[in-house]
Motif scaffolding. Structure first.
Motif, short mmCIF file in Angstrom:
data_model
loop_
_atom_site.label_atom_id
_atom_site.label_comp_id
_atom_site.label_asym_id
_atom_site.label_seq_id
_atom_site.Cartn_x
_atom_site.Cartn_y
_atom_site.Cartn_z
N PHE A 15 -36.54 -9.72 20.22
CA PHE A 15 -36.60 -9.24 18.84
C PHE A 15 -35.39 -9.72 18.04
O PHE A 15 -35.52 -10.20 16.92
CB PHE A 15 -36.68 -7.72 18.83
N LEU A 16 -34.19 -9.59 18.64
CA LEU A 16 -32.99 -10.03 17.95
C LEU A 16 -32.95 -11.54 17.79
O LEU A 16 -32.46 -12.06 16.78
CB LEU A 16 -31.74 -9.55 18.71
N THR B 95 -25.89 -7.06 21.70
CA THR B 95 -24.69 -7.90 21.63
C THR B 95 -25.07 -9.33 21.27
O THR B 95 -26.02 -9.89 21.83
CB THR B 95 -23.94 -7.91 22.97
N ILE B 96 -24.32 -9.90 20.33
CA ILE B 96 -24.56 -11.28 19.90
C ILE B 96 -23.25 -12.06 19.91
O ILE B 96 -22.17 -11.48 19.96
CB ILE B 96 -25.17 -11.33 18.49
N SER B 97 -23.36 -13.38 19.89
CA SER B 97 -22.20 -14.26 19.73
C SER B 97 -22.30 -14.93 18.37
O SER B 97 -23.39 -15.39 17.97
CB SER B 97 -22.16 -15.32 20.83
N VAL B 98 -21.18 -14.98 17.66
CA VAL B 98 -21.16 -15.55 16.31
C VAL B 98 -19.99 -16.52 16.17
O VAL B 98 -19.03 -16.48 16.92
CB VAL B 98 -21.05 -14.45 15.24
N ILE B 99 -20.13 -17.39 15.18
CA ILE B 99 -19.03 -18.26 14.75
C ILE B 99 -18.84 -18.02 13.26
O ILE B 99 -19.81 -18.10 12.49
CB ILE B 99 -19.35 -19.75 15.01
N PHE C 212 -23.34 -4.09 18.66
CA PHE C 212 -23.75 -3.21 17.57
C PHE C 212 -23.14 -1.82 17.77
O PHE C 212 -23.21 -1.25 18.86
CB PHE C 212 -25.26 -3.09 17.50
N ALA C 213 -22.57 -1.27 16.70
CA ALA C 213 -21.94 0.04 16.77
C ALA C 213 -22.97 1.14 16.93
O ALA C 213 -24.02 1.14 16.27
CB ALA C 213 -21.11 0.28 15.50
N PHE D 100 -17.11 -3.63 18.15
CA PHE D 100 -18.39 -3.03 17.78
C PHE D 100 -18.45 -2.95 16.26
O PHE D 100 -17.47 -2.56 15.61
CB PHE D 100 -18.53 -1.62 18.36
N GLY D 101 -19.58 -3.31 15.71
CA GLY D 101 -19.68 -3.31 14.26
C GLY D 101 -21.11 -3.28 13.77
O GLY D 101 -22.06 -3.15 14.55
N THR D 102 -21.26 -3.39 12.45
CA THR D 102 -22.57 -3.44 11.81
C THR D 102 -22.87 -4.88 11.41
O THR D 102 -22.03 -5.53 10.77
CB THR D 102 -22.60 -2.52 10.58
#
Length: 212
Positions: free
Chosen positions: A103-104, A62-66, A80-81, A136-138
């Motif tokens: 790693f991420l 799981t990540i946080s994005v803008i 992540f799906a 959830f996605g790619t």
């Protein structure tokens, strides 16, 4: 032609699982027969593909994005799906949870990525009710490098085994191939011996000010 569904547990044992899933996706999109009432999971707000900047790695999946460009909104979380990474806990995190997160961080933090949402899921909260939906996605970085596939390939997560009614990653077969390769190479969590849980003392949180 929409006369049958793909059965996950046996499809993974065949050599043409990717072709079967592609055929099923085509039947769904055309609303053929069994799928005449099917609705795509990519409906609703926050489900459009976007170019985003990674501002936080929450865990190994799981990540946080803008979002950048266009109608950029606030910070949002994306998981992540179709994969599961070891859980990062306040104490005694699961084996390889910290390695997966690190790693991420090295792969994604501060970089622009393409986020392609694939489905939403709601999970129970602590009070027993239904919590907020999670997307959830790619997530791809650089020249279309799938972050989830890279993580699985290092043995730092596993592919989720969905039931027949659940949506899954459009790259499900590639994820399974990466998991099989990591298992054969005994990478990460697939290595020999009993993995050890370990923890870190995080001195960056507000409640750790005095300790820091």
């Amino acid at each position: 032609n929409g006369y049958a569904r793909v059965v996950d547990y046996s499809a993974t044992l065949t050599d043409n699982a990717a072709e079967l899933r592609q055929a099923e996706r085509g039947a769904k999109q055309k609303r053929l027969r069994l799928w005449h009432e099917w609705q795509p999971p990519n409906a609703g707000a926050g489900m459009g593909e976007a170019v985003s900047k990674v501002v936080e790695v929450v865990s190994g999946d799981t990540i946080s994005v803008i979002d950048v460009g266009g109608e950029a909104g606030g910070e949002r979380r994306v998981s992540f799906a179709s994969i599961k990474a070891p859980r990062v806990l306040r104490e005694n995190s699961e084996p390889f949870a910290l390695e997966a997160k690190e790693f991420l961080r090295k792969l994604l933090i501060g970089k622009k990525v393409k986020v392609a949402p694939e489905y939403k899921r709601a999970f129970p909260n602590e009070g027993g009710g239904v919590g907020a939906e999670r997307v959830f996605g790619t997530v791809t970085v650089g020249a279309d490098k799938n972050a989830a596939e890279a993580l699985i390939g290092e043995g730092l997560g596993v592919v989720a085994r969905h039931n027949n009614a659940e949506e899954r990653s459009a790259f499900y077969e590639q994820l399974l191939d990466a998991e099989a390769a990591a298992t054969a190479a005994k990478k990460g969590m697939h290595g020999p011996g009993e993995p050890q849980r370990r923890n870190i003392t995080d001195l960056t949180t507000p409640d750790a000010r005095e300790r820091a």
